[in-house]
Write a protein that holds these residues in place. Sequence first.
Motif, PDB file in Angstrom:
ATOM      1  N   GLU A 135       3.192   2.393   2.875  1.00  0.00           N
ATOM      2  CA  GLU A 135       2.387   2.341   4.092  1.00  0.00           C
ATOM      3  C   GLU A 135       2.328   0.938   4.701  1.00  0.00           C
ATOM      4  O   GLU A 135       2.304   0.785   5.921  1.00  0.00           O
TER       5      GLU A 135
ATOM      6  N   SER B  61       1.028   5.635  -0.059  1.00  0.00           N
ATOM      7  CA  SER B  61       0.476   6.990  -0.078  1.00  0.00           C
ATOM      8  C   SER B  61       1.291   7.766  -1.113  1.00  0.00           C
ATOM      9  O   SER B  61       2.132   7.181  -1.807  1.00  0.00           O
TER      10      SER B  61
ATOM     11  N   ASP C  58       0.851  -1.193   0.000  1.00  0.00           N
ATOM     12  CA  ASP C  58       0.000   0.000   0.000  1.00  0.00           C
ATOM     13  C   ASP C  58       0.885   1.240   0.000  1.00  0.00           C
ATOM     14  O   ASP C  58       1.843   1.327   0.785  1.00  0.00           O
TER      15      ASP C  58
ATOM     16  N   GLN D 129      11.583   2.505   4.947  1.00  0.00           N
ATOM     17  CA  GLN D 129      11.152   3.119   3.692  1.00  0.00           C
ATOM     18  C   GLN D 129      12.203   2.888   2.607  1.00  0.00           C
ATOM     19  O   GLN D 129      12.513   3.770   1.790  1.00  0.00           O
TER      20      GLN D 129
END
Length: 641
Positions: free
Chosen positions: A77, A72, A70, A106
């Motif tokens: 996410e 953003s 997922d 990340q």
Amino acid sequence: MMRYEHGNRALVSRRSFIGATVYAGCAVALFGLGGCAPKTPAVGAAATYEPGTYTGEADGKFDTITVEADFSESAIEAVRVVSHCDTARIAEPAVQMMPERIVAAQGLGVDTVAGATLTSMGILAAVGACVDAAGGSASGLRSVGVSEPTGATETLAADVVVVGAGASGMGAAIAAAQGGKRVVVLEKNSNVGGNCLVSGGFLEYLAAPDEARPDMTPELHRYIEEVLGSDLAATYDPAFVETVRRQYEAFKASGATKLFDSPEFYALDFAATTGEGLPPEAYLPVARNITGLNQWMDELGFPWQTPTHLITGYTYPRWSNPTMGVCGEGYFDFFDGVVEDGGYDIEIMLACPVTELMTEDGAVSGVRAVAEDGTMWEVSAPAVVLASGGFSGNEEMLRQYNTDWPYPESTLATTNVNGHTGDGVVMAQALGAGVLDMGNQMMFPFNDPVTLSAENVSGTFADSPIVNKQGKRFLDETADRFVMTAALMKQEDSLCFMVSDANSVCVTEASPGEETLLRRGQLFRADTLDELAEQMGVPADAFVAEMERYNGFCKSGNDEDFGRYFFDELSPVEVAPFYASPATWAAHITIGGLDAPDDDFRVRTEAGEVIEGLYACGEVRNGICGVGSIADGVACGKLLA
């Protein structure tokens, strides 16, 4: 009770860790498994994505790994592993922790999970596909998330330290804890189980009651007579051989119809037929320890598969395995319950390899280990048990000590999980420990050439015929592993095919399944033998003629080419569709190891002197191997309890 803990010593529940490496009620320190502090800052707002959920795929060890991610506009996410086919207890730590690491950093430069490298890399590649699909740059994220060591040092104390959480290590830990000892187990990988997880899971069931034994057959009686009449029996202690003879004659006189066995026959059988070069007396302690283990497991309600059966390279059908789990996973599922019910004081530190044995006044006083996040752990104890496995995964050591095998110049492949690289032997040798029989190295003859996994080879071991690239048989399929490997090494490319039909194909539940194997070229299937030969790339005329000749031997019970006489209803290749599974040999077990006799498991120096505080069990010591190492560990642990 056993406690499972994260690097910050906070408890991790069994459910949250999916049970892949968790013993209920046990402490497992997952040191560094949550990821270390990123060296490169997370990309945060610097990254730009098209928000949404994306799916990516990549290869794992056995088949495709599928993930969902997922996004953003500026962040990854969430990541979820949707499907995979890798070995559960090995793969599940990566399935849980790799998504957590990626999201926390990340980035895709995070550490892979120790012992689950192929699964970890597959997850990273699949998430990379999602990143690209979302409009990001997977290549740009591959340097993001790289960890740096913490530099911290921590200490622990225990009554017993066990190095390795495989078959022998967990046996030793549980047995010592049953005697009231506090035990700390340090494991190089991120899971409990070691090589047992990728083995067939087979254990000798010497204490099996009659109802769990197969019927005696004329072929089995012939086998016993051949062992009693073997060259080894003729040259060994006549009194020992006569003991076995009297046991066998008494068995026949009693009118018994179920499988004959005894510790003495077990010892003579292994010495005479396995090619390991050890005398019968070397196997008697093994037989007694395994019998004791069988009885302990019976008392605890272990679910044996019955009747007992033969396995590849061991013709006498005294073997069993768990009815639960895949391969050897069932033993550790069983240990979950044993530990939960017992409430034993065992702490397991995963992904925390031992690097050094600590000493004080000439005695071993503990170990030093390094967690994935770089934390140095000093764990002190008056007794350290090396249960770190053999060295089949260390090509340099295999070649250094090899005395028997014509190893090729190319890389030596191994069936072993990550970590079986002889660490325990090397650390003990640094203290002057002696080693014995290091050239005694067992290969496994039939492994998938792609994954080196025996579980991907389809057919029926010790029944299905084996042919080479010329479509010809070249061995007795019921011979021992040493004989079969030596024969296979002489074949072109060391490649063979296990041939089966609709009745005997036996695609194991540990494999990714028949259709996947067919799709990936790891199995061939055809409606005729001619078509099968074409897929295999072997001469059709020779192959078909060989199968016809072989089927004739199955009917007559007499193999005129290689002397095989064990045949049953699964042996012929007659009913379409027909199958061929490519296979090759790989390093499997090292039988030699540390000089640590099985009367006390204490490691000796080259001069034969005891190294105080240091013990060894399982494949790391001379003369024991396989799932039976559990018995070795239990016997060692009881001595320390």
